[in-house]
Design a protein around this motif. Structure first.
Motif, PDB file in Angstrom:
ATOM      1  N   SER A 104       0.846  -1.187   0.000  1.00 22.33           N
ATOM      2  CA  SER A 104       0.000   0.000   0.000  1.00 22.33           C
ATOM      3  C   SER A 104       0.885   1.241   0.000  1.00 22.33           C
ATOM      4  O   SER A 104       2.065   1.185   0.355  1.00 22.33           O
ATOM      5  CB  SER A 104      -0.937   0.010   1.216  1.00 22.33           C
ATOM      6  OG  SER A 104      -0.204   0.164   2.403  1.00 22.33           O
ATOM      7  N   LEU A 105       0.303   2.351  -0.390  1.00 25.05           N
ATOM      8  CA  LEU A 105       1.047   3.598  -0.505  1.00 25.05           C
ATOM      9  C   LEU A 105       1.714   3.990   0.810  1.00 25.05           C
ATOM     10  O   LEU A 105       2.857   4.438   0.838  1.00 25.05           O
ATOM     11  CB  LEU A 105       0.111   4.720  -0.975  1.00 25.05           C
ATOM     12  CG  LEU A 105       0.757   6.069  -1.239  1.00 25.05           C
ATOM     13  CD1 LEU A 105       1.814   5.951  -2.332  1.00 25.05           C
ATOM     14  CD2 LEU A 105      -0.298   7.083  -1.637  1.00 25.05           C
ATOM     15  N   ARG A 112       6.234  -6.550   0.666  1.00 27.67           N
ATOM     16  CA  ARG A 112       6.151  -6.229  -0.767  1.00 27.67           C
ATOM     17  C   ARG A 112       5.674  -7.443  -1.546  1.00 27.67           C
ATOM     18  O   ARG A 112       5.845  -8.568  -1.117  1.00 27.67           O
ATOM     19  CB  ARG A 112       7.498  -5.761  -1.306  1.00 27.67           C
ATOM     20  CG  ARG A 112       7.913  -4.415  -0.727  1.00 27.67           C
ATOM     21  CD  ARG A 112       9.194  -3.940  -1.350  1.00 27.67           C
ATOM     22  NE  ARG A 112       9.619  -2.703  -0.756  1.00 27.67           N
ATOM     23  CZ  ARG A 112       9.914  -1.610  -1.442  1.00 27.67           C
ATOM     24  NH1 ARG A 112       9.824  -1.601  -2.753  1.00 27.67           N
ATOM     25  NH2 ARG A 112      10.313  -0.518  -0.824  1.00 27.67           N
ATOM     26  N   LYS A 113       5.102  -7.166  -2.711  1.00 30.43           N
ATOM     27  CA  LYS A 113       4.584  -8.230  -3.569  1.00 30.43           C
ATOM     28  C   LYS A 113       5.283  -8.193  -4.926  1.00 30.43           C
ATOM     29  O   LYS A 113       5.803  -7.158  -5.336  1.00 30.43           O
ATOM     30  CB  LYS A 113       3.082  -8.088  -3.738  1.00 30.43           C
ATOM     31  CG  LYS A 113       2.657  -6.807  -4.425  1.00 30.43           C
ATOM     32  CD  LYS A 113       1.157  -6.686  -4.495  1.00 30.43           C
ATOM     33  CE  LYS A 113       0.780  -5.343  -5.151  1.00 30.43           C
ATOM     34  NZ  LYS A 113      -0.653  -5.171  -5.248  1.00 30.43           N
ATOM     35  N   PHE A 114       5.279  -9.348  -5.587  1.00 31.83           N
ATOM     36  CA  PHE A 114       5.830  -9.433  -6.944  1.00 31.83           C
ATOM     37  C   PHE A 114       5.045 -10.468  -7.729  1.00 31.83           C
ATOM     38  O   PHE A 114       4.429 -11.361  -7.149  1.00 31.83           O
ATOM     39  CB  PHE A 114       7.327  -9.774  -6.924  1.00 31.83           C
ATOM     40  CG  PHE A 114       7.650 -11.174  -6.488  1.00 31.83           C
ATOM     41  CD1 PHE A 114       7.929 -12.168  -7.420  1.00 31.83           C
ATOM     42  CD2 PHE A 114       7.687 -11.507  -5.138  1.00 31.83           C
ATOM     43  CE1 PHE A 114       8.237 -13.455  -7.017  1.00 31.83           C
ATOM     44  CE2 PHE A 114       7.997 -12.786  -4.727  1.00 31.83           C
ATOM     45  CZ  PHE A 114       8.270 -13.772  -5.668  1.00 31.83           C
ATOM     46  N   GLU A 115       5.059 -10.310  -9.035  1.00 30.63           N
ATOM     47  CA  GLU A 115       4.429 -11.293  -9.912  1.00 30.63           C
ATOM     48  C   GLU A 115       5.530 -12.181 -10.472  1.00 30.63           C
ATOM     49  O   GLU A 115       6.478 -11.703 -11.092  1.00 30.63           O
ATOM     50  CB  GLU A 115       3.667 -10.617 -11.046  1.00 30.63           C
ATOM     51  CG  GLU A 115       2.911 -11.619 -11.899  1.00 30.63           C
ATOM     52  CD  GLU A 115       2.081 -10.961 -12.976  1.00 30.63           C
ATOM     53  OE1 GLU A 115       2.080 -11.483 -14.100  1.00 30.63           O
ATOM     54  OE2 GLU A 115       1.446  -9.924 -12.698  1.00 30.63           O
TER      55      GLU A 115
END
Length: 192
Positions: A104-105, A112-115
């Motif tokens: 989120s901002l 953190r997320k990643f694809e």
């Protein structure tokens, strides 16, 4: 019914994100994180390479140069700022902040997320539970990988005690999981 799937237990030989061998205890996978050979070893890393080395390192730290092309290149900016991640053999190269996005901002940097290359989204979280230093979950909130450093007060016999564990079903993502974890550990080290 017995679960015959064995996770990949990758012993992190040094515990340092800037350079270590990751050897599966069942001899199925051997990865290395290393600075480029001409890179200075003190101060923030300017670049780190991740290799699939194909063989177990010795019990003594193996400093010989890797005779392979890296699978991933992590390039950092000045004073340890985030730079680019490049997956060799593909045309994928992008800024680390776009690869590993904050949830989120106003959220913290240590979630953190990643694809991944399989199209699924994964999330790294720092100390989300008392058992692991880092945990990686999928979109259904199942832990697919976790990383733990050996507590300084616990003895380790013939092993470092530092372990990256990857569920067998996600072994094909081992390079991506190690690359994203390495960036997360860099973020934590430099309070980014």
């Amino acid at each position: 019914m017995i679960n015959k799937a064995l996770p990949y237990y990758l012993e992190d030989r040094s515990g340092l994100y800037t350079g270590s061998d990751f050897d599966d205890i069942y001899d199925r996978l051997f990865l290395r994180v290393a600075r480029p050979s001409a890179s200075p070893t003190d101060g923030p890393p300017t670049a780190l390479m991740i290799y699939n080395v194909g063989r177990r390192s010795s019990n003594q730290r193996d400093y010989r140069p890797v005779q392979r092309e890296p699978a991933v290149a992590l390039e950092f900016g000045s004073n340890g700022t985030l730079g680019r991640i490049s997956f060799m053999g593909t045309s994928m190269s992008l800024p680390m902040n776009q690869y590993l996005k904050k949830i989120s901002l106003f959220g913290g940097s240590l979630v953190r997320k990643f694809e991944a290359s399989n199209g699924e989204e994964y999330r790294w979280t720092y100390k989300s539970d008392s058992e692991h230093e880092w945990s990686c979950t999928d979109s259904r909130n199942y832990i697919v990988a976790h990383y733990s450093l050996k507590p300084p007060n616990k003895p380790a016999f013939r092993t470092s005690g530092n372990v990256l564990t990857i569920n067998e079903a996600h072994a094909s993502l081992a390079i991506e999981l190690l690359a994203s974890l390495t960036i997360m550990r860099h973020i934590a080290a430099y309070h980014l």
